[in-house]
Design a protein around this motif. Sequence first.
Motif, short mmCIF file in Angstrom:
data_model
loop_
_atom_site.label_atom_id
_atom_site.label_comp_id
_atom_site.label_asym_id
_atom_site.label_seq_id
_atom_site.Cartn_x
_atom_site.Cartn_y
_atom_site.Cartn_z
N PHE A 67 0.83 -1.20 0.00
CA PHE A 67 0.00 0.00 0.00
C PHE A 67 0.87 1.26 0.00
N SER A 98 -6.50 2.73 -2.27
CA SER A 98 -6.85 1.43 -2.81
C SER A 98 -5.59 0.59 -2.98
N LEU A 99 -5.80 -0.70 -3.03
CA LEU A 99 -4.67 -1.62 -3.20
C LEU A 99 -5.00 -2.55 -4.35
N SER A 100 -4.09 -2.60 -5.30
CA SER A 100 -4.37 -3.43 -6.46
C SER A 100 -3.36 -4.56 -6.58
N TYR A 101 -3.66 -5.46 -7.49
CA TYR A 101 -2.79 -6.60 -7.76
C TYR A 101 -1.39 -6.11 -8.11
N PHE A 148 10.76 -10.56 -0.27
CA PHE A 148 9.56 -11.03 -0.96
C PHE A 148 9.88 -11.74 -2.27
N PHE A 178 10.73 -14.63 -2.92
CA PHE A 178 10.19 -15.99 -3.03
C PHE A 178 8.77 -15.99 -3.62
N LEU A 179 8.17 -14.81 -3.69
CA LEU A 179 6.81 -14.73 -4.20
C LEU A 179 6.74 -14.56 -5.71
N ILE A 230 4.78 -16.94 -7.95
CA ILE A 230 3.33 -17.05 -7.94
C ILE A 230 2.62 -15.76 -8.28
N LEU A 231 3.37 -14.70 -8.44
CA LEU A 231 2.66 -13.51 -8.87
C LEU A 231 3.38 -12.79 -9.99
N LYS A 266 1.16 -8.87 -14.17
CA LYS A 266 0.19 -9.09 -15.24
C LYS A 266 0.55 -8.23 -16.44
N LEU A 318 0.89 -5.14 -5.27
CA LEU A 318 1.50 -6.30 -4.61
C LEU A 318 2.66 -6.83 -5.44
N ALA A 319 2.42 -6.95 -6.73
CA ALA A 319 3.45 -7.52 -7.61
C ALA A 319 4.71 -6.66 -7.60
#
Lengths: 176, 118
Positions: free
Chosen positions: B62, B72-75, B88, B90-91, B94-95, B98, B78-79
């Motif tokens: 955020f 607001s928080l969007s995909y 982070f 290691f993530l 999976i993300l 897009k 996070l990516a």
Amino acid sequence: MASSSGNDDDLTIPRAAINKMIKETLPNVRVANDARELVVNCCTEFIHLVSSEANEICNKSEKKTISPEHVINALESLGFGSYITEVKDVLQECKSVALKRRKASSRLENLGIPEEELLRQQQELFAKARQQQAELAQQEWLQMQQAAEQAHMAATSASAAQQAGSSQDEDDDDDI
Amino acid sequence: MSASTTDKDNNVSTNKNISLPISRVRLIMKSSPDVSSINQDALFLTTKATELFVQYLAVSSFNNGSGKGSKSLSYSDLASTAEEKDTFHFLTDILPKKILAGDYLKTLEQIQDEEADN
């Protein structure tokens, strides 16, 4: 624990739990649905990460069960050392809560009274209760009897009074 | 100080200190390859650490994200955070960030062209 839904890879933290956490952490923030879904999956990934690392540390220590120490070391080596103080505190809380529960349930055992004595006391209490019940029943029976007697007497005297009254009338007639 | 109890076999923890379901965390841990048995206390630690992680991920994304102004928080927030922060990384599997389908197709074409040239 048998899981009837899908294979192990579909295991995730329930969406509701994540939503609640997000709401508490970021109040008044709109979070996109796909972002929430992502957080759910990140959770699973994180758990796998920590488990694997802790498991490796555990294997090296020649112990069979992953211990809290292993998890703490795993967090440190993965770069999450800043979490350590807080998770340790929570662990203390959980332990003290569990301890309280155990103390409460064993308080009865710790009275120091042997089982035979407890049994004897129980029998005594039962006998007393039975006696009280019997006395109560007897009292009720007596009351019922008395009530029945009174009712009978009342009925008898009422009919007697009636008979007496009607013979009076005949006499009166004769006098005319 | 938490006044409620934590049932080992409960799906939902009634402990105020932990919000995530402990038994579910155990299931996920055991689905990791080679993990056999986990001490109950170790399970508590992992569950709490996961909670902290979720909070940290949400707050970092955020603060660094483009949605901060509009709350607001969007995909993509996070990516982006996952790419930027080391812890982070290691993530990233999976993300994936897009991309628009159109861009993807263009990239495919480019690759095919290059292979054709070779």
